[in-house]
Structure formats: structure tokens, C-alpha cells
Design an enzyme around this catalytic site. Structure first.
Site, short mmCIF file in Angstrom:
data_model
loop_
_atom_site.label_atom_id
_atom_site.label_comp_id
_atom_site.label_asym_id
_atom_site.label_seq_id
_atom_site.Cartn_x
_atom_site.Cartn_y
_atom_site.Cartn_z
N SER A 139 0.86 -1.19 0.00
CA SER A 139 0.00 0.00 0.00
C SER A 139 0.89 1.23 0.00
CB SER A 139 -0.88 0.01 1.26
OG SER A 139 -1.51 1.26 1.45
N TYR A 152 -2.29 -1.39 10.25
CA TYR A 152 -2.41 -1.57 8.80
C TYR A 152 -1.17 -1.00 8.11
CZ TYR A 152 -4.10 -1.31 4.01
OH TYR A 152 -4.23 -1.45 2.64
#
Length: 256
Positions: A139, A152
């Protein structure tokens, strides 16, 4: 990674980026197997998209991974691409650490242990295939932190570094390690995210990814233009500005 002629397993592809990518990869001439936990979604995908194969897999469960790997390899012995798409994104407030810990542990299990266990389950098979690829999914938040999702962010940074290191260990083999680095994309990864006007439309994202995969078969990272702001903040020397913008503390940019 070559763009067609592959047999591809994508666990975590019952919705969002995973499903959209699976359908586009099938369209350009690949055999695609979609994996997921919910049998009703798998049945719907198989019914609506003839030619897509499905297998039930819970990537948080070691036994389920081993069982699914055996099933996929037995049914598709020419499998040569593994796409590690399964992931969750949870908000955590470490002002309440006991509550945050549960979300953090679930995130690590899904986002870090899941991909590592999948690689372990499939790697020996992939090493025996010509033109094999492991496509990991990190990401933009691996490179610049979003304040509300600390684990995350950390999980995706772990996937980035694991991908970099695995690539070193597999140098000289026929297994290519490619890292897909999405920006914010309009999916249901978090509540309301599918309608977020600041996120990249899903179809636009998949279009750009497919173009990059075709144009750059030897790429180690697949970076759409929109994610480069996050990916290269430290390289450009404006990381503090990137973090401020990402977290809404830059009034000028946030209003733009």
C-alpha cells in the site's frame, strides 16, 4: 510478469481490487482461480463469470491455507502465479490499548501471516514452473502513515520489506516477485470508502495497473501515478509534507 497465458490463484478476490483484477486478467487470456471465505460469494462469482474457478480459503487459518493449496495445485498443476490479495484495514485508537490490541492482532494475522503462509504453501510448486510470479500487495501507506490505522500501515510496510527480501532470495530462480502498491482506491475496505471522492475510482485503478503489467513485464513494483506521492516522499525530501497532507493537517492542500 507476463500479461497472459498464466494460471493465476488470487485468494481474497471476492470483492474490490481483487475481484476487479481477477476479471481483467481472465479477459486478457489467463486462467483465474478466485479464493475467499464466503461460499455464497464464490458461488455468485462462478455463476456470473463463466470460466472463473473458485476455492474456499480462510487466509487467517493455517489449516485452510494448506487444504486450499493442495486443492488448487491438484486441479491446476500448471499454476504459475500467486496474487496475495487478502487484507483488512481497521481503525485503532491506542488511547484505549486493550481495544486497539484486538484490531492490531487481527490485522497482523490477515495482512502479514496470511501472505507469508500462502507463499510457504505454494513456493515449491511455483519454483518448478516456468515464468512464475508471486504478486504481493502492499500500500502507499507502507511509505507514509495514516494516523488512524497504525497496524495496517505497519503490516503493509512488512509486506514491502518481505517482498524486497524474498526477491533477493529467489534471484536466479524462475520466480519473479512483484509488489503491487495501491493508493487509496474506492472499495469497501473500510466503511464509506467506496464513495470517498478522494480515493481513486476502482476501474481507473485497474486500467492503469493492467497497462503497467503489460508495458513493464520485468517491473518489481507496480506504481500507478497517484501512489507516487506517498511512495517517494522520503526520496523527494518532502516526507513531512506528505504525512501532513495525508492526515489532513495541511489546510491548503486539503482544500484543493
Amino acid at each position: 510478469m507476463r500479461i497472459n497465458g498464466n494460471t493465476i490463484f488470487i485468494p481474497g478476490a471476492t470483492s474490490g481490487i481483487g475481484l476487479a483484477l481477477a476479471l481483467r486478467l481472465q479477459e486478457v487470456g489467463n486462467t483465474v482461480i478466485v479464493g475467499g471465505r464466503r461460499t455464497e460469494l464464490l458461488e455468485r462469482i462462478a455463476a456470473e463469470h463463466p470460466g472463473i474457478d473458485t476455492v474456499r480459503i480462510d487466509t487467517t487459518d493455517k489449516g485452510s491455507i494448506a487444504e486450499a493449496a493442495g486443492e488448487v495445485i491438484a486441479s491446476h498443476p500448471d499454476l504459475n502465479v500467486l496474487v496475495l490479495m487478502a487484507g483488512i484495514m481497521r481503525v485503532e485508537d491506542w488511547g484505549s490499548p486493550h481495544e486497539a490490541l484486538a484490531e492490531a492482532e487481527a490485522t497482523v494475522t490477515t495482512n502479514v501471516l496470511g501472505p507469508i503462509r500462502l507463499i510457504a504453501a505454494f513456493l515449491e510448486h511455483l519454483k518448478a514452473q516456468p515464468d512464475a510470479t508471486i504478486l504481493t500487495v502492499s500500500s502507499g501507506l507502507a511509505f507514509a502513515p495514516l494516523r488512524v490505522t497504525p497496524t495496517y500501515n505497519a503490516s503493509k510496510a512488512a509486506i514491502h520489506m518481505f517482498s524486497e527480501t524474498l526477491r533477493l532470495q529467489l534471484a536466479g530462480s524462475d520466480v519473479q516477485v512483484v509488489e503491487l502498491v495501491p493508493p487509496s482506491v474506492q472499495t469497501d475496505l473500510m466503511p464509506g470508502h467506496a464513495d470517498d471522492p478522494f480515493a481513486m475510482p476502482l476501474d481507473e485503478y485497474i486500467d492503469e495497473v493492467m497497462g503497467l503489467l503489460e508495458a513493464q513485464p520485468d517491473a518489481t513494483e507496480i506504481l500507478v501515478e497517484r501512489v507516487k506521492f506517498l511512495r517517494f516522499g522520503e526520496v523527494r525530501g518532502d516526507q513531512a509534507q506528505v504525512i501532513a497532507t495525508l492526515n489532513g493537517t495541511d489546510a491548503v492542500v486539503a482544500a484543493a
